[in-house]
Motif scaffolding. Structure first.
Motif, PDB file in Angstrom:
ATOM      1  N   THR A  32      -4.812   7.023  -2.582  1.00 49.32           N
ATOM      2  CA  THR A  32      -3.908   5.943  -2.209  1.00 49.32           C
ATOM      3  C   THR A  32      -4.184   4.768  -3.134  1.00 49.32           C
ATOM      4  O   THR A  32      -5.305   4.601  -3.627  1.00 49.32           O
ATOM      5  CB  THR A  32      -4.114   5.494  -0.753  1.00 49.32           C
ATOM      6  OG1 THR A  32      -5.446   4.989  -0.590  1.00 49.32           O
ATOM      7  CG2 THR A  32      -3.867   6.634   0.212  1.00 49.32           C
ATOM      8  N   ASP A  33      -3.180   3.975  -3.388  1.00 48.44           N
ATOM      9  CA  ASP A  33      -3.393   2.771  -4.182  1.00 48.44           C
ATOM     10  C   ASP A  33      -2.670   1.614  -3.519  1.00 48.44           C
ATOM     11  O   ASP A  33      -1.667   1.790  -2.827  1.00 48.44           O
ATOM     12  CB  ASP A  33      -2.938   2.957  -5.633  1.00 48.44           C
ATOM     13  CG  ASP A  33      -1.456   3.234  -5.760  1.00 48.44           C
ATOM     14  OD1 ASP A  33      -0.685   2.269  -5.696  1.00 48.44           O
ATOM     15  OD2 ASP A  33      -1.076   4.404  -5.938  1.00 48.44           O
ATOM     16  N   SER A  34      -3.195   0.433  -3.701  1.00 47.18           N
ATOM     17  CA  SER A  34      -2.616  -0.751  -3.084  1.00 47.18           C
ATOM     18  C   SER A  34      -2.653  -1.912  -4.064  1.00 47.18           C
ATOM     19  O   SER A  34      -3.443  -1.919  -5.018  1.00 47.18           O
ATOM     20  CB  SER A  34      -3.373  -1.126  -1.801  1.00 47.18           C
ATOM     21  OG  SER A  34      -4.703  -1.526  -2.106  1.00 47.18           O
ATOM     22  N   SER A  40      -8.132   4.477  -3.860  1.00 49.84           N
ATOM     23  CA  SER A  40      -9.090   5.042  -2.922  1.00 49.84           C
ATOM     24  C   SER A  40      -8.868   6.540  -2.744  1.00 49.84           C
ATOM     25  O   SER A  40      -7.740   7.035  -2.821  1.00 49.84           O
ATOM     26  CB  SER A  40      -8.953   4.365  -1.542  1.00 49.84           C
ATOM     27  OG  SER A  40      -9.128   2.972  -1.634  1.00 49.84           O
ATOM     28  N   ASN A  41      -9.958   7.234  -2.511  1.00 50.19           N
ATOM     29  CA  ASN A  41      -9.935   8.633  -2.104  1.00 50.19           C
ATOM     30  C   ASN A  41     -10.541   8.670  -0.707  1.00 50.19           C
ATOM     31  O   ASN A  41     -11.751   8.529  -0.536  1.00 50.19           O
ATOM     32  CB  ASN A  41     -10.737   9.495  -3.073  1.00 50.19           C
ATOM     33  CG  ASN A  41     -10.869  10.931  -2.588  1.00 50.19           C
ATOM     34  OD1 ASN A  41     -10.166  11.352  -1.672  1.00 50.19           O
ATOM     35  ND2 ASN A  41     -11.782  11.672  -3.201  1.00 50.19           N
ATOM     36  N   ASN A  42      -9.708   8.837   0.303  1.00 49.70           N
ATOM     37  CA  ASN A  42     -10.158   8.725   1.691  1.00 49.70           C
ATOM     38  C   ASN A  42     -10.547  10.068   2.308  1.00 49.70           C
ATOM     39  O   ASN A  42     -10.609  10.205   3.523  1.00 49.70           O
ATOM     40  CB  ASN A  42      -9.058   8.075   2.538  1.00 49.70           C
ATOM     41  CG  ASN A  42      -8.719   6.682   2.048  1.00 49.70           C
ATOM     42  OD1 ASN A  42      -9.617   5.914   1.734  1.00 49.70           O
ATOM     43  ND2 ASN A  42      -7.433   6.368   1.973  1.00 49.70           N
ATOM     44  N   ASN A  45      -1.935  13.151  -4.018  1.00 50.06           N
ATOM     45  CA  ASN A  45      -2.685  13.134  -2.757  1.00 50.06           C
ATOM     46  C   ASN A  45      -4.047  13.784  -2.954  1.00 50.06           C
ATOM     47  O   ASN A  45      -4.163  14.727  -3.736  1.00 50.06           O
ATOM     48  CB  ASN A  45      -1.896  13.874  -1.673  1.00 50.06           C
ATOM     49  CG  ASN A  45      -0.688  13.081  -1.219  1.00 50.06           C
ATOM     50  OD1 ASN A  45      -0.722  11.858  -1.206  1.00 50.06           O
ATOM     51  ND2 ASN A  45       0.376  13.766  -0.845  1.00 50.06           N
ATOM     52  N   LYS A  88     -13.834   4.494  -4.252  1.00 43.18           N
ATOM     53  CA  LYS A  88     -12.896   3.373  -4.264  1.00 43.18           C
ATOM     54  C   LYS A  88     -13.183   2.480  -5.462  1.00 43.18           C
ATOM     55  O   LYS A  88     -14.342   2.185  -5.767  1.00 43.18           O
ATOM     56  CB  LYS A  88     -13.000   2.560  -2.973  1.00 43.18           C
ATOM     57  CG  LYS A  88     -12.036   1.383  -2.907  1.00 43.18           C
ATOM     58  CD  LYS A  88     -12.158   0.610  -1.595  1.00 43.18           C
ATOM     59  CE  LYS A  88     -11.204  -0.568  -1.561  1.00 43.18           C
ATOM     60  NZ  LYS A  88     -11.293  -1.327  -0.281  1.00 43.18           N
ATOM     61  N   THR A 126       0.850  -1.190   0.000  1.00 38.96           N
ATOM     62  CA  THR A 126       0.000   0.000   0.000  1.00 38.96           C
ATOM     63  C   THR A 126       0.882   1.235   0.000  1.00 38.96           C
ATOM     64  O   THR A 126       1.857   1.309   0.742  1.00 38.96           O
ATOM     65  CB  THR A 126      -0.920   0.024   1.234  1.00 38.96           C
ATOM     66  OG1 THR A 126      -1.720  -1.161   1.243  1.00 38.96           O
ATOM     67  CG2 THR A 126      -1.830   1.246   1.205  1.00 38.96           C
ATOM     68  N   ARG A 127       0.562   2.201  -0.825  1.00 40.12           N
ATOM     69  CA  ARG A 127       1.390   3.400  -0.909  1.00 40.12           C
ATOM     70  C   ARG A 127       0.525   4.619  -1.183  1.00 40.12           C
ATOM     71  O   ARG A 127      -0.604   4.499  -1.671  1.00 40.12           O
ATOM     72  CB  ARG A 127       2.440   3.267  -2.014  1.00 40.12           C
ATOM     73  CG  ARG A 127       1.847   3.017  -3.395  1.00 40.12           C
ATOM     74  CD  ARG A 127       2.375   1.763  -3.990  1.00 40.12           C
ATOM     75  NE  ARG A 127       1.704   1.383  -5.211  1.00 40.12           N
ATOM     76  CZ  ARG A 127       1.704   0.146  -5.673  1.00 40.12           C
ATOM     77  NH1 ARG A 127       2.331  -0.792  -5.009  1.00 40.12           N
ATOM     78  NH2 ARG A 127       1.083  -0.167  -6.778  1.00 40.12           N
ATOM     79  N   ILE A 128       1.073   5.765  -0.849  1.00 46.63           N
ATOM     80  CA  ILE A 128       0.398   7.034  -1.118  1.00 46.63           C
ATOM     81  C   ILE A 128       0.649   7.405  -2.569  1.00 46.63           C
ATOM     82  O   ILE A 128       1.778   7.394  -3.046  1.00 46.63           O
ATOM     83  CB  ILE A 128       0.908   8.145  -0.192  1.00 46.63           C
ATOM     84  CG1 ILE A 128       0.696   7.746   1.273  1.00 46.63           C
ATOM     85  CG2 ILE A 128       0.202   9.461  -0.492  1.00 46.63           C
ATOM     86  CD1 ILE A 128      -0.747   7.552   1.656  1.00 46.63           C
ATOM     87  N   SER A 129      -0.418   7.738  -3.270  1.00 45.81           N
ATOM     88  CA  SER A 129      -0.280   8.143  -4.661  1.00 45.81           C
ATOM     89  C   SER A 129       0.459   9.472  -4.750  1.00 45.81           C
ATOM     90  O   SER A 129       0.475  10.272  -3.811  1.00 45.81           O
ATOM     91  CB  SER A 129      -1.662   8.266  -5.305  1.00 45.81           C
ATOM     92  OG  SER A 129      -1.568   8.852  -6.591  1.00 45.81           O
TER      93      SER A 129
END
Length: 343
Positions: free
Chosen positions: A160-162, A183-185, A157, A285, A151-154
């Motif tokens: 995030t994508d995993s 995902s957009n959290n 920002n 997501k 899992t990492r931060i795109s």
């Protein structure tokens, strides 16, 4: 096992010479080679000039010979590059970096995933199937079959994508499930596939996003289809069919955004890969899953394996023929394995 260990009354030695030789003639060359190393009787009965015999084989038969030997040897794998047996290296696992340094001939036998830190070479699959069958090297088998997540931060920002990969052996077949999530959290409305992003999704050699934005990915494949149409003198209908086949992921994602909360299923036409796409009801997501069937134990150049390997020298239109398999069957097999606990 030598003849003294087998006993002079072993049934095989009581056969008439004609029947004894007839049985030997039915054996594959690698079986004769292994048999020749058991006792004097078999060594004389199966005598060959092995170096000369093997050198006369075609490439595929040579690879098959070494694969046949490796089938019974838990410490070795058959290499299709140098047509030899390589010894097991228990530090070589799917998440290994710089794997070529661990392979004696530096053969690149992976699926060619360039954007993930996880890649399964063919000999990992053969080792896993063999060790599972023989009950040997269980610690290494566990390392080969260990699920992987990243899992990492795109770069964009707050996206995030995993990525996750989980292999299983189900009904003596090696099945791999991969999953990509974007995902957009936050409460901010953002496109999950921005045109200025750098996200790639190599679902299989034939399907996947070539750039983050769906429109730009489709455009790039449209150019590829047009070039292939000119090179191979395709008709307009053939070009359109090819383009539709190349953009199954883009079309599936677009369809999933129209019907959020529902799974959209499809399959690759050129390799045994099933696909599932889901967009959450709030459209924050996206989940893309792929189920790959890498087949059973066999030669390193078997079609069941080679269709999953990307070849950068091949044009898209020449990457093999259509696969004759029941679409959705790989996903079904995975679910059956989950329900009955098959490992």
């Amino acid at each position: 096992m030598g003849r003294n260990q087998m006993g002079t009354n072993a049934a095989i030695f009581r056969l008439s010479p004609d029947i004894f030789l007839l049985i030997l003639n039915y054996l594959a060359l690698h079986d004769k080679f292994l048999l020749s190393h058991t006792c004097k009787v078999f060594r004389h009965s199966t005598y060959h000039d092995w170096d000369n015999e093997i050198s006369r084989l075609s490439f595929s038969d040579r690879v098959g010979f070494w694969a046949g030997l490796a089938y019974t040897l838990p410490d070795y794998w058959a290499c299709p590059k140098c047509c030899k047996l390589h010894i097991i290296n228990t530090s070589d696992v799917p998440a290994t970096l710089n794997r070529q340094q661990l392979v004696p001939c530096q053969a690149d036998l992976s699926r060619g995933i360039g954007t993930e830190m996880y890649s399964i070479p063919q000999y990992h699959i053969q080792f896993a199937l063999k060790l599972s069958r023989l009950g040997k090297h269980q610690q290494y088998l566990g390392a080969l079959m260990k699920p992987y997540t990243d899992t990492r931060i795109s770069l964009l920002n707050p996206l995030t994508d995993s990525y996750a990969a989980e292999p299983k052996i189900i009904k003596k077949q090696f099945i791999l499930r991969e999953e990509w999530n974007i995902s957009n959290n936050t409460s901010t409305t953002l496109p999950l596939f921005p045109e200025n992003g750098t996200f790639h999704m190599p679902v299989c050699p034939h399907l996947g996003l070539t750039s983050s934005g769906l429109a730009s990915s489709r455009m790039r494949k449209k150019w590829d289809a047009e070039r292939l149409q000119l090179r191979h003198k395709m008709t307009e209908l053939e070009e359109l069919t090819l383009f539709k086949e190349m953009t199954l992921i883009e079309d599936g994602l677009a369809f999933a955004f129209r019907f959020p909360g529902n799974w959209i299923y499809n399959s690759c036409l050129r390799c045994t890969t099933d696909i599932g796409i889901n967009v959450s009801t709030d459209k924050r997501k996206v989940t893309v899953r792929a189920w790959h069937d890498f087949g059973v134990e066999g030669s390193p150049i078997d079609t069941n394996w080679s269709v999953h390997v990307a070849d950068p020298l091949q044009a898209w239109a020449t990457r093999g023929s259509y696969m004759d398999y029941t679409h959705g069957s790989v996903r079904t097999l995975w679910m059956e394995g989950i329900s009955d606990g098959t490992k």
